[in-house]
Enzyme design. Sequence first.
Site, short mmCIF file in Angstrom:
data_model
loop_
_atom_site.label_atom_id
_atom_site.label_comp_id
_atom_site.label_asym_id
_atom_site.label_seq_id
_atom_site.Cartn_x
_atom_site.Cartn_y
_atom_site.Cartn_z
CG ASP A 184 43.87 35.86 44.48
OD1 ASP A 184 44.18 36.80 43.74
OD2 ASP A 184 42.91 35.89 45.28
CD GLU A 268 46.64 38.85 41.57
OE1 GLU A 268 45.83 39.17 40.70
OE2 GLU A 268 46.40 38.87 42.80
CB CYS A 320 36.11 31.68 32.95
SG CYS A 320 35.69 29.96 33.29
CB CYS A 323 35.75 28.89 28.84
SG CYS A 323 34.87 30.23 29.70
CB CYS A 338 32.06 30.71 33.79
SG CYS A 338 32.40 31.07 32.04
CB CYS A 340 32.13 27.34 30.34
SG CYS A 340 33.12 27.60 31.82
CG ASP A 347 39.91 34.81 47.05
OD1 ASP A 347 39.76 35.81 46.32
OD2 ASP A 347 39.66 34.81 48.28
#
Length: 382
Positions: A184, A268, A320, A323, A338, A340, A347
């Site tokens: 990233d 990306e 996330c 999950c 999150c 979860c 990042d």
Amino acid sequence: MVRNFKYRLYPTPKQKVLLNQTLTTCRYLYNSALYHRITEYKTNKHSVTYNDQANYLSSHKNEYNVKVHSQVLQSTLKRLDTSFKNFFRRVKEKKGKAGFPRFRSDNRYHSFCYPQSGFELSNSGNRITLSKIGTVRLVYSRPIKGIIKTCTIIRDVDQWYVVLCCETPDTPFVQSDKPSVGIDLGITTLASLSNGVEYDNPRHLKKAEEKLHRVQRIFSKRTKGSENRYKQKVVVARQHRKIRNQRDDFLHKLSNELVTTYGTIAFEDLTIRNMLKNHKLAKHISDCSWNKLVQYTTYKAESAGVTVGLVNPRDTSQICSNCGKIVKKTLKDRVHSCSCGVVLDRDYNASVNILNRWKKTTVGHTGSNACGDVTSTLALLG
């Protein structure tokens, strides 16, 4: 496979004059040929081709053109022809402004090319003979590989370089068995990897801004057209070149480290042009040179058996990695938290999503050697 080898030239004062004269002649020829194309189309609705202008040039050389190698002049006309082809391609694609070929000032014309002949590299490699210019000393920093096809001379402010384009035999691609990684790209942290490794942004421009502002301020106070203004202009250009060289050196070293460490690298597929429309971040994004890092990594990976992939960047920072739930965040939110129970650096979470997305788009990729297992990372963190 085609590879370029760039070397620093050290011409004598007389050779510098000849090099600058060659550049000036090529620039005048480029502008004259562009003017000819424009006026011919406006008056006779006739599109002038490269062959038309090359045939005319061979029988109508002036006293300046005679002092330049014939293939260098032909290469200049070919350069203009390529500009027109790119213009018509962009018009056909209808992607933003097409950008009609422009007349070139001295500040916008810095190179000329020997496309086939007119140059010869010495056996020792520390001299290159250029037709109509002479034998110029160079720093043979690394050996040539392959057959030299073209020779391009470049002026960078007050320095000269030669770029030798060589054709090397294709080698079979053998996939490296090293681990895979997702990366990233950011501003505070230039590159955050899916195995937890981070590379800080060196911020070369910001560190040099104070000195750059000082020399630019002096330049702005010089009288236009004066010799002192020209000298200060060179000082400003040297400072920009230093920043550019520092940035390129860092990116080359980083890309080389990535290629030698990992077997598959996923980035990306960022549309940086649109990101630069944010005027608050445009300068910092440009200083990072994300696209250049991807380019350097890609061409180094070709000969190292490393795969470089680009994935859709949509929601990589919001999803996330544990999950799959979307957790909305602004640019100020630097921690991914999150429901979860996963709490990760923003990042790092994005880099894991990038790697997972690359796995899904690659058929037959097992991911057994991937560097991006969130569960194992959380276990290590306790």
